[in-house]
Every structure is written in structure tokens, then in C-alpha cells.
Design a protein around this motif. Structure first.
Motif, PDB file in Angstrom:
ATOM      1  N   VAL A  94      -8.684  -0.514  -5.623  1.00 62.16           N
ATOM      2  CA  VAL A  94      -7.710   0.372  -6.259  1.00 62.16           C
ATOM      3  C   VAL A  94      -8.325   0.882  -7.551  1.00 62.16           C
ATOM      4  O   VAL A  94      -9.028   0.146  -8.242  1.00 62.16           O
ATOM      5  CB  VAL A  94      -6.355  -0.324  -6.535  1.00 62.16           C
ATOM      6  CG1 VAL A  94      -5.640  -0.645  -5.246  1.00 62.16           C
ATOM      7  CG2 VAL A  94      -6.529  -1.587  -7.342  1.00 62.16           C
TER       8      VAL A  94
ATOM      9  N   ARG B 261       1.753   6.327  -7.182  1.00 64.63           N
ATOM     10  CA  ARG B 261       0.548   6.762  -7.904  1.00 64.63           C
ATOM     11  C   ARG B 261       0.781   8.022  -8.733  1.00 64.63           C
ATOM     12  O   ARG B 261       0.114   8.232  -9.738  1.00 64.63           O
ATOM     13  CB  ARG B 261      -0.608   7.053  -6.927  1.00 64.63           C
ATOM     14  CG  ARG B 261      -1.167   5.897  -6.215  1.00 64.63           C
ATOM     15  CD  ARG B 261      -2.355   5.210  -6.789  1.00 64.63           C
ATOM     16  NE  ARG B 261      -3.185   5.851  -7.764  1.00 64.63           N
ATOM     17  CZ  ARG B 261      -4.466   6.053  -7.641  1.00 64.63           C
ATOM     18  NH1 ARG B 261      -5.081   5.704  -6.532  1.00 64.63           N
ATOM     19  NH2 ARG B 261      -5.174   6.580  -8.617  1.00 64.63           N
TER      20      ARG B 261
ATOM     21  N   ARG C  70       0.818  -1.213   0.000  1.00 67.89           N
ATOM     22  CA  ARG C  70       0.000   0.000   0.000  1.00 67.89           C
ATOM     23  C   ARG C  70       0.849   1.259   0.000  1.00 67.89           C
ATOM     24  O   ARG C  70       0.602   2.189  -0.778  1.00 67.89           O
ATOM     25  CB  ARG C  70      -0.944   0.018   1.200  1.00 67.89           C
ATOM     26  CG  ARG C  70      -1.842   1.253   1.238  1.00 67.89           C
ATOM     27  CD  ARG C  70      -2.675   1.323   2.507  1.00 67.89           C
ATOM     28  NE  ARG C  70      -1.905   1.210   3.716  1.00 67.89           N
ATOM     29  CZ  ARG C  70      -1.238   2.213   4.313  1.00 67.89           C
ATOM     30  NH1 ARG C  70      -1.276   3.415   3.787  1.00 67.89           N
ATOM     31  NH2 ARG C  70      -0.554   2.005   5.413  1.00 67.89           N
TER      32      ARG C  70
END
Length: 176
Positions: free
Chosen positions: A85, A50, A43
Motif C-alpha cells: 500500500v 483512498r 481492500r
């Protein structure tokens, strides 16, 4: 992964800005990840990376190129705290077991990179990692998140050592 000279990927406060690559090192990294088919990340690594899904072009040639490479790679996020996600080419694996990681690797047509010390810990201890690469940065963190997990034992053979222009060193090892 990058780590400090004393073996940490982030210091005790979670900071890893000291490992940011310059343009030449970033271009070197791009050449290394170009053949990766699948990234398996946790995570924290997913949230850090990202930015590359929506990277605005024009900031630097190496960063723009990395964003393009990143967007073309399948990602598996291992997290039991994320419900879903919403990133392209990304799937969620709530609990990654070593058996599941072996299945992922066996099904892949190309290289599978497990990135992040927490996510890679069980795979490293179980001997599932064929090759380890690390960029050692000339910085002493003094504590924090360690690159390698406690309890890991391995005999390794260095197959590559590349000094980089920013004073860091890229190392690649295989199991002996």
C-alpha cells in the motif's frame, strides 16, 4: 457503516451510491469518527476511501473536514491480494486474524474501528466488537452485500438512536 433498510451495504451490482450522505449527515459522521485512532479496513473499503488521501479542498465544508480527519488516522489494510500500500499512515496486514485484531486493539491508545462487513465478519462472530454503529438509510436494496455476517449471534443494548435530516437513522449498540 451505512446500510439499507433491508440490511445491505451495497446492492447486488455493488452499488452503494444510495447511501451517500448529504452535507449535514456528513458533518454528523465527522463528529463520530473524530476520536478514531485506527481504521482497520479491507481492500475494497481501502480502495473506496483512498479518495480522501488526495481530496481537493473546496468541494464542501464537511467533505474537506472529513479528508483532514481521515489523513490524521492510522489505517491498516487487510488484504492478501495487495502486494503493498502506498498511502500515508497506512500499513498492510495480509491476513487479519482475530488474535491479531485483538493485539491491534490492545496496543491502540484510542478507538479502533473495523470498517467493512467482510473485514469485520470474523471479529463480529468472535465477539471482539464492543460497539456497533450503523446508519440505516431509507432504501431497500433487495439483495447484495449484507451488513452482518451469517452465523453472528449477539444480544445488544441500544445506547443511541439519532434520526437524521435525510430520513436515515444513526444507531449505536453495545453488547449486553
Amino acid at each position: 457503516m451505512s446500510c439499507s433498510l433491508d440490511g445491505y451495504v451495497a446492492d447486488a451490482g455493488g452499488d452503494f451510491s444510495w447511501s451517500a450522505p448529504d452535507e449535514a449527515v456528513h458533518a454528523f459522521v465527522n463528529d463520530r469518527v473524530r476520536d478514531v485512532q485506527t481504521f482497520v479496513v479491507g481492500r475494497n473499503m481501502f480502495e473506496t476511501m483512498r479518495v480522501w488521501d488526495t481530496w481537493p479542498p473546496g468541494q464542501s465544508d464537511a467533505a474537506d473536514e472529513f479528508a483532514e480527519i481521515w489523513r490524521g488516522i492510522d489505517k491498516i489494510v487487510c488484504s492478501d491480494s495487495l502486494g503493498a500500500v502506498d498511502a500515508p499512515r497506512t500499513t498492510l496486514e495480509p491476513r487479519l486474524t482475530t488474535a491479531r485484531l485483538a493485539e491491534i486493539a490492545a496496543a491502540a491508545d484510542g478507538a479502533v474501528e473495523v470498517s467493512g462487513p467482510t473485514t469485520a465478519a470474523d471479529a463480529l462472530r468472535a465477539g471482539l466488537v464492543d460497539e456497533m454503529t450503523v446508519r440505516v438509510v431509507p432504501h431497500v436494496a433487495g439483495g447484495g452485500l449484507r451488513l452482518l455476517p451469517d452465523g453472528m449471534r449477539a444480544d445488544l443494548v441500544r445506547v443511541e438512536c439519532v434520526p437524521l435530516g435525510d430520513g436515515s437513522v444513526f444507531l449505536r449498540y453495545t453488547r449486553s
